[in-house]
Design a protein around this motif. Structure first.
Motif, PDB file in Angstrom:
ATOM      1  N   GLU A 232       0.830  -1.209   0.000  1.00  0.00           N
ATOM      2  CA  GLU A 232       0.000   0.000   0.000  1.00  0.00           C
ATOM      3  C   GLU A 232       0.865   1.259   0.000  1.00  0.00           C
ATOM      4  O   GLU A 232       0.512   2.255  -0.645  1.00  0.00           O
ATOM      5  CB  GLU A 232      -0.929  -0.008   1.213  1.00  0.00           C
ATOM      6  N   LEU A 233       1.995   1.222   0.683  1.00  0.00           N
ATOM      7  CA  LEU A 233       2.895   2.370   0.669  1.00  0.00           C
ATOM      8  C   LEU A 233       3.484   2.585  -0.723  1.00  0.00           C
ATOM      9  O   LEU A 233       3.514   3.715  -1.228  1.00  0.00           O
ATOM     10  CB  LEU A 233       4.016   2.156   1.691  1.00  0.00           C
ATOM     11  N   LEU A 234       3.918   1.523  -1.360  1.00  0.00           N
ATOM     12  CA  LEU A 234       4.484   1.645  -2.703  1.00  0.00           C
ATOM     13  C   LEU A 234       3.430   2.123  -3.696  1.00  0.00           C
ATOM     14  O   LEU A 234       3.721   2.932  -4.591  1.00  0.00           O
ATOM     15  CB  LEU A 234       5.069   0.302  -3.142  1.00  0.00           C
ATOM     16  N   ARG A 235       2.203   1.653  -3.534  1.00  0.00           N
ATOM     17  CA  ARG A 235       1.126   2.097  -4.428  1.00  0.00           C
ATOM     18  C   ARG A 235       0.799   3.576  -4.209  1.00  0.00           C
ATOM     19  O   ARG A 235       0.454   4.297  -5.159  1.00  0.00           O
ATOM     20  CB  ARG A 235      -0.126   1.241  -4.225  1.00  0.00           C
ATOM     21  N   ALA A 236       0.899   4.042  -2.980  1.00  0.00           N
ATOM     22  CA  ALA A 236       0.657   5.457  -2.701  1.00  0.00           C
ATOM     23  C   ALA A 236       1.697   6.329  -3.389  1.00  0.00           C
ATOM     24  O   ALA A 236       1.374   7.396  -3.943  1.00  0.00           O
ATOM     25  CB  ALA A 236       0.669   5.707  -1.198  1.00  0.00           C
TER      26      ALA A 236
END
Length: 279
Positions: A232-236
């Motif tokens: 989720e952090l990488l997608r953000a």
């Protein structure tokens, strides 16, 4: 000290400069984040420089790792001054600074320097904690107050601070944040709703590794259960790829609390993707 994987050896060619800020003078639970920059660099050497996410190689990005800043142990005021002065010098050379912490207070110096160069700066803050206290243990400058100080002392208005992933704060912080910043608790999904407001203006991204759940990032000084996943952090970050990002920091990696270096490895991977996205 090893340099981050793929670092150029020529500062003049670099668009981005990586600098370590090894300070944990204001850690409120346990120290150790002063060792974070070195651990992140060491783990980066075990990563592929090629990103399967973007089919690009960080070695092709013009960046230079200058190593750690010489910060006086236990003197947060002087440390912030050194971070700000050094960041200003790099910005004057047309570089953009990626700061490796250190406790979260190190962000203040870098944000201050960026706000002087880009007066219309917005800050995107990804964290488990709001960091909006006016004082912590009697001090106005702490990793628990850093975003309050940045909002009030660096930005043209406190509403230029956008906070995502927050899952811990005091009642006073919650009230202040809801009234004075863009505070979005619990996840990062609201980032996409803010992209129009953040487009076309300079943006500084501040990432506290504890925004990730401690099951995936245990190596941090103040773990807070209930966080996001690494994916989720990488997608953000991917969602923000169209923004004009002029500065980044990643803070609060604490190797003494880590397990098999997985938190430092995650931080190193986040740095790789950020350099490819905005390098």
């Amino acid at each position: 000290m090893p340099r981050y994987i793929g670092s150029d050896h020529n500062l003049s060619r670099a668009r981005w400069v990586i600098a370590g800020a090894p300070m944990d003078a204001t850690a409120s639970r346990v120290g150790g984040s002063r060792l974070g920059p070195g651990a992140i660099r060491a783990e980066s050497l075990h990563l592929e420089s090629f990103s399967l996410y973007h089919l690009k190689d960080v070695a092709d990005v013009p960046f230079y790792d200058v190593g750690d800043l010489a910060l006086p142990p236990g003197d947060a005021d002087r440390a912030m001054g050194i971070i700000e002065t050094t960041s200003r010098k790099f910005i004057e050379l047309k570089k953009r600074v990626l700061l490796l912490g250190g406790d979260h207070l190190v962000s203040y110096g870098a944000i201050k320097a960026a706000s002087c160069a880009w007066p219309h700066l917005r800050v995107v803050h990804l964290d488990a904690h709001a960091d909006l206290r006016d004082r912590w243990m009697g001090s106005r400058f702490s990793h628990a107050t850093v975003m309050r100080r940045a909002a009030e002392g660096c930005l043209e208005g406190t509403k230029r601070l956008y906070q995502f992933g927050i899952r811990s704060c005091s009642a006073e912080e919650y009230d202040w944040g809801m009234n004075h910043t863009h505070l979005f608790p619990f996840n990062l999904t609201k980032i996409e709703d803010c992209l129009d407001e953040l487009s076309g203006v300079p943006v500084y991204i501040s990432i506290d590794i504890d925004v990730v759940d401690p099951s995936a990032a245990p190596g941090t000084g103040t773990p807070e259960p209930g966080g996001i996943t690494p994916d989720e952090l990488l997608r953000a970050l991917e969602a923000m790829k169209g923004l004009d990002v002029v500065g980044i920091d990643l803070v609060e990696v604490s190797p003494p609390q880590d397990i098999n270096g997985i938190t430092a490895a995650l931080a190193a991977k986040v740095i790789r993707e950020a350099l490819i996205l905005w390098g």
